[in-house]
Design a protein around this motif. Structure first.
Motif, short mmCIF file in Angstrom:
data_model
loop_
_atom_site.label_atom_id
_atom_site.label_comp_id
_atom_site.label_asym_id
_atom_site.label_seq_id
_atom_site.Cartn_x
_atom_site.Cartn_y
_atom_site.Cartn_z
N LYS A 574 18.79 17.14 28.58
CA LYS A 574 19.58 17.79 27.54
C LYS A 574 19.22 17.22 26.17
O LYS A 574 19.03 16.01 26.02
CB LYS A 574 21.08 17.58 27.78
CG LYS A 574 21.58 18.11 29.12
CD LYS A 574 21.53 19.63 29.18
CE LYS A 574 22.12 20.13 30.50
NZ LYS A 574 22.08 21.61 30.61
N SER A 576 20.08 17.38 21.81
CA SER A 576 20.92 17.79 20.68
C SER A 576 20.03 17.91 19.44
O SER A 576 19.11 17.11 19.25
CB SER A 576 22.04 16.77 20.43
OG SER A 576 22.97 16.79 21.50
N ASN A 587 23.49 19.46 23.72
CA ASN A 587 23.22 19.65 25.15
C ASN A 587 22.42 20.92 25.47
O ASN A 587 22.74 21.68 26.38
CB ASN A 587 24.54 19.64 25.93
CG ASN A 587 25.26 18.33 25.81
OD1 ASN A 587 24.65 17.26 25.85
ND2 ASN A 587 26.57 18.39 25.62
#
Length: 612
Positions: A574, A576, A587
């Motif tokens: 994941k 950001s 995510n």
């Protein structure tokens, strides 16, 4: 410090296992593992590769108490295999982990920005003097017990301040500034001094070399004022990979080593940790060979302050000097074509040659014929002809030991001269600094291009040596251009690329995208090298944009404080994405993250299509 003559700063000695640091000890080299600290076998194997490459210390991350306690198993396995190299625990946000590690390893790194304070919220908080003093008492209450544990176990502490992880409290009073970084460190140092705990090493880092160099110089000045002489660990954070990472590290670390500052270094490359060691070793050896050199009799101009360098005043000669961007001069390549276009090409004793671009040419004065966009280069041997030659620019090759009153008169009477400053001294930076300071003292505003000549077939040598030689001068705002020469088989195209890289690393001239990428550690949440390659492939045409690529939340967004956009590991698989310090989307599945980054850049108007 002697600004012209190389001599190492005298620091206090600290004991780190069997490898003491500071004092009269050699400059130590280190790196950091990027394996999980809970994976004992992987950490041991990687540590051995780092040590076999020549490291004096190995650092491992310890996110929590479990990781800190497992350092004992790693240490025991290394000792069993015959490796007594001291280990360093790297701690963020977790004093309990620091306390556990201090009972096991020889050195523990804590960050004053997050050892007591919470993670930065980037809020503009305000503190009264009473509230600020209470915060210092809170630091003392948490730090003193930790000092006691370190004292009992003969453990050294590294106070590691990073540009992007200053606390909100420091930010509220000093902002995101070098002064704030220094005060963040000094608050902890004063408590250590009051507690008579001296087993301390300090690092104070940034990915921006201008900020990094200024901050370390300010710290040395502040410590001297308070009679502190702790050894210093040097590094440019998130330097990147490949030639950019090597050049940027050589510029930042090399400038401070040239000043005599630094007792241990880490070159932070987004590559295998063991790859950092040869680079660091070359840099240290290149600067250290200047020890005991013949004296350079320079004189500093009256108002000079090496913590606050000011751009030298110059006048304009065509497109050189007086606010123009620094020019790049290159020797003519055998192919006659260039991947990146220099501003001037030196053809030497060849007659003016046809070049497909409109790059201006420099020829030796004796064959100069006045062809447009061609300019003569004079030396001390034919300088008597310079005033009688008609040319928009007259280049004069000059060494400091050739400078005399006749040169002063010549430069005062001729406003069309550009000096090519070079040095054959083993400390070329010191001698060229002396030349600049003489010009300033005599109010000579003639522009100066710095020339350095090398003899190597090794591209990494050129990246390191060039960064270490040009960097200290450019970071002190000395020089209106650079010219790298090499008597070897390395193509001119590469030298030109390195020169543009040096100018970008010193923030003097931006010619490409800049990547602020962490070197990776046990906290990294994705394959760093593959990710950097994907991001670069998609964005490398966006000239002047700064993109941070951070393996985890500890290094981002704080450590990429200077970036326009950020790509940060949020969890396994994941990502950001950030615009400056603001998280825009959390995510994102890793397989979609690069496309989402492109979308974010487009939404903010910073995208341009790649030209064919």
């Amino acid at each position: 410090m002697d600004y012209f003559n190389y001599k190492r700063r005298h620091s206090s000695e600290v004991k780190i296992g069997n490898t003491p640091l500071g004092g009269n000890n050699p400059i130590r080299i280190q790196s950091m593992t990027n394996t999980s600290t809970l994976d004992t076998e992987a950490c041991v194997e990687q540590s051995i590769r780092i040590i076999d490459a020549g490291a004096d210390y190995v650092r491992l991350t310890a996110q929590g108490v479990r990781e800190a306690e497992n350092l004992g198993n790693i240490r025991s396995a290394l000792r069993h295999r015959g490796y007594p190299t001291p280990l360093v625990a790297d701690i963020h946000f977790n004093p309990k982990a620091a306390e556990a590690a201090a009972r096991i390893v020889e050195k523990v790194r804590i960050n004053p920005g997050n050892f007591v304070d919470a993670a930065r919220t980037f809020k503009k908080l305000e503190y009264t003097d009473e509230e600020y003093a209470e915060e210092i008492r809170r630091i003392r209450n948490k730090l003193v017990p930790f000092l006691q544990i370190c004292r009992e176990h003969n453990t050294t502490i590294r106070l590691g301040v990073n540009h992007g992880s200053l606390s909100d409290r420091i930010m509220s009073r000093y902002g995101d500034t070098p002064e704030g970084m220094v005060e963040s460190c000094m608050e902890f140092l004063r408590i250590c001094k009051e507690e008579a705990f001296d087993n301390i090493v300090i690092s104070i880092k940034a990915s921006n070399t201008v900020v990094m160099v200024k901050t370390v110089r300010l710290l040395v000045k502040a410590m001297d004022k308070e009679n502190m002489h702790y050894p210093l660990h040097l590094g440019v954070t998130e330097a990147g990979d490949g030639e950019d990472g090597r050049i940027k590290s050589a510029v930042g670390i090399g400038t401070l080593l040239t000043d005599g500052i630094g007792d241990t270094i880490r070159v932070s490359l987004s590559e295998k940790p063991e790859s950092e060691i040869p680079v660091a070793r070359k840099l240290v050896e290149y600067i250290s060979r200047r020890a005991g050199h013949s004296t350079i009799s320079g004189e500093i101009f009256d108002t000079f302050d090496f913590t606050e360098p000011v751009k030298r005043t110059t006048h304009t000669v065509v497109d050189i000097g007086n606010g123009n961007i620094p020019v790049v001069v290159a020797d003519i390549s055998k192919e006659g074509s260039f991947e990146m276009r220099p501003d001037y090409i030196y053809t030497g004793k060849q007659k003016e040659i046809e070049i497909t671009t409109d790059v201006k040419q420099i020829v030796d004065a004796e064959i100069y014929t006045g062809v447009p966009n061609t300019y003569p280069l004079f030396t001390k041997e034919n300088i008597q002809n310079i005033s009688g030659t008609k040319a928009d620019i007259k280049f004069l090759l000059l060494r400091y030991d050739q400078y005399d009153s006749r040169i002063t008169t010549l430069l005062q009477k001729n406003s069309d001269i550009v000096i090519i400053a070079e040095s054959e001294h083993i400390n070329p930076v010191g001698e060229i600094r002396a030349l600049f300071h003489k010009l300033i003292r005599e109010n000579i505003t003639t522009p100066v291009i710095i020339r350095r000549s090398y003899q190597t077939n090794n591209t990494e040598n050129l990246q390191i040596f060039g960064g270490a030689d040009f960097g200290p001068l450019l970071l002190d705002y000395l020089g209106e251009g650079i010219w790298m020469q090499n008597k070897g088989e390395i193509p001119s195209d590469m030298l030109i690329r390195y020169m543009f890289g040096i100018l970008q690393a010193t923030r003097q001239r931006i010619s490409k995208t800049e990547y602020i990428s962490c070197p990776g550690c046990g906290r990294t949440l994705f394959d760093l090298q593959k990710t950097i390659a994907r991001v670069k492939d998609a964005t490398s045409h966006l000239k002047g944009l700064k993109i941070g690529i951070m393996g985890c939340i500890v290094n981002g967004p704080g450590e990429m404080a200077d970036a326009d956009y950020g790509y940060v590991g949020a969890a396994r698989g994941k990502i950001s994405l950030y615009k400056n310090k603001t998280c825009i989307e959390k995510n994102i599945p890793e397989e979609n993250a690069v496309n989402k980054l492109i979308d974010l850049i487009k939404q903010n108007g910073d995208w341009t299509d790649r030209s064919e």
